[in-house]
Design an enzyme around this catalytic site. Structure first.
Site, short mmCIF file in Angstrom:
data_model
loop_
_atom_site.label_atom_id
_atom_site.label_comp_id
_atom_site.label_asym_id
_atom_site.label_seq_id
_atom_site.Cartn_x
_atom_site.Cartn_y
_atom_site.Cartn_z
N GLU A 156 -24.12 8.27 -15.20
CA GLU A 156 -25.33 7.63 -15.71
C GLU A 156 -25.44 6.14 -15.37
OE1 GLU A 156 -25.61 8.67 -19.88
OE2 GLU A 156 -25.60 10.81 -19.44
N GLU A 262 -24.76 19.95 -16.07
CA GLU A 262 -24.77 20.03 -17.54
C GLU A 262 -26.00 20.78 -18.05
OE1 GLU A 262 -24.23 16.17 -19.34
OE2 GLU A 262 -22.84 15.51 -17.79
C1 XIL Z 1 -22.14 14.83 -24.91
C2 XIL Z 1 -21.31 15.86 -25.67
O1 XIL Z 1 -21.83 17.17 -25.40
C3 XIL Z 1 -21.37 15.56 -27.15
O2 XIL Z 1 -20.52 16.45 -27.84
C4 XIL Z 1 -20.92 14.13 -27.39
O3 XIL Z 1 -21.07 13.83 -28.75
C5 XIL Z 1 -21.78 13.16 -26.57
O4 XIL Z 1 -21.68 13.50 -25.18
N1 XIL Z 1 -24.52 13.54 -20.67
C6 XIL Z 1 -23.19 13.57 -20.43
C7 XIL Z 1 -22.27 14.25 -21.37
O5 XIL Z 1 -22.73 13.17 -19.35
O6 XIL Z 1 -20.97 13.65 -21.37
C8 XIL Z 1 -22.84 14.23 -22.76
O7 XIL Z 1 -22.00 15.06 -23.53
C9 XIL Z 1 -24.27 14.76 -22.75
C10 XIL Z 1 -25.14 13.89 -21.91
#
Ligand code: XIL
Length: 354
Positions: A156, A262
């Site tokens: 990000e 994701e």
């Molecule tokens: C999220 C997890 O799923 C949660 O459990 C945690 O509280 C916060 O992070 N983008 C990402 C992931 O790259 O690492 C994030 O994961 C969701 C958004």
């Protein structure tokens, strides 16, 4: 991914009834092992505790090739506030995956939102900061060399609004070189892992995607060992058709492997308040199909794969509210709370068969 907007909250409350009614997307019969149908790896995010659950483990071993630690390989998990590291949970996850024949994809070494506290004390001392940065990245990457197939090295880095790159402590002390340095330090520590740049909303915000690609091109020009591009794909179930295909196609232009890293398709965050549950579930099937087809349309060498951000709906981060105000209704994944395949899982199977 940003926190839910007011519209999202309104939609969520209206969708509450939709989510509690019996779903038109009721489980529909046995599902072939998805990984046996795919021409690319299928992944799922995982936590150490989930490997203690037999049901979750069997579901994941049946359908997936790879896990991405949802939390354990992030700075807030292994960097001690007082300095030093505790890799215990990450080790247990990597070992649990390996003993079950699952590969592990590391996530994530450098993220604007998780800067270990010792770096705060080095803020402004560029030399010391740079030395600590190298030590931090190489320590984590070296530990999992040979145990992970790749890393989200930087997560990000791009602003949502098309205004370029995020400000963060990494950038404040190292400039935008923090990105290139992260890749170089990771490669120094792990000669084999495929190293990814990862971000979200690349399908919804073309300007953000353009900035992301510009950063990727600059890394390649600088000779950084950028090995792949990750597009998180946290999307609403009413996302306009074609957005994902366009994003994956554009990300593929650089010739690097592309990872839908994701995926979740929310029924309550983003969709308009009047959307019916069945129309949203149809949207989920349509969008999951579009994701699979977009990856299949890439040359085989560029199909790093598809990772869903959770196996069962109840495993989804979208069901947890940051303020822990109690569970939030949603059904964004392939399997329902009991681990039964939903219509969207069958849509993925059909798309994987081609
Ligand atoms: C999220 C997890 O799923 C949660 O459990 C945690 O509280 C916060 O992070 N983008 C990402 C992931 O790259 O690492 C994030 O994961 C969701 C958004």
């Amino acid at each position: 991914m940003s926190l839910p907007t007011r519209r999202g909250v309104v939609a969520g409350s209206l969708a509450l009834a939709a989510c509690t009614r019996a779903s038109a997307d009721a489980p529909t019969g046995p599902l072939p092992p998805l990984k046996s149908l795919a021409s690319f790896p299928l992944g799922v995010c995982a936590t150490t505790e989930q490997f203690d659950e037999l049901g979750w483990t069997e579901l994941v071993r049946t359908h997936f090739d790879r896990v991405t630690p949802e939390w354990e390989m992030k700075a807030e998990a292994f960097a001690r506030p007082e300095g030093g590291y505790d890799f215990g949970r990450a080790d247990r996850l990597a070992d649990a995956a390996s003993t079950r024949g699952l590969k592990t994809f590391g996530h994530t070494l450098v993220w604007y939102s998780q800067v270990p506290r010792p770096f705060q004390a080095l803020d402004g001392d560029r030399r010391a900061f740079a030395a600590a940065y190298r030590a931090y990245v190489t320590t984590a990457a070296r530990r999992y060399a040979g145990r992970v197939v790749g890393w989200d090295v930087v997560n990000e880095p791009v602003m949502d609004d098309g205004q370029g790159y995020r400000d963060c402590l990494w950038r404040k002390n190292l400039g935008m070189d923090y990105v290139r340095l992260a890749f170089e330090h990771a490669r120094e520590a792990d000669p084999e892992a495929v190293l990814f740049l990862n971000d979200y909303n690349l399908e919804q915000l073309p300007k953000k995607r353009a900035d992301f690609l510009r950063l990727a091109e600059s890394l390649l020009k600088a000779g950084a060992p950028l090995g792949g591009l990750g597009t998180q794909t946290h999307i609403p179930a009413d996302l306009k058709p074609g957005r994902i295909a366009e994003a994956v196609r554009e990300l593929g232009v650089l010739g690097l492997p592309v990872h839908v890293s994701e995926l979740d398709i929310s029924l309550t965050r983003g969709p308009g308040p009047l959307a019916s549950r069945s129309s949203l579930e149809d949207g989920q099937k349509r969008l999951a199909t579009e994701v699979v087809q977009a990856i299949q349309d890439l040359p085989p060498a560029q199909r790093w794969g598809l990772t869903v951000w959770g196996a069962r709906d109840r495993d989804s981060w979208l069901r947890r509210t940051p303020e822990n105000r109690g569970p939030r209704p949603d059904a964004p994944l392939l399997f329902d709370d009991e681990g039964r395949p939903k219509g969207v899982a069958h849509a993925v199977a059909a798309a994987l068969k081609g």
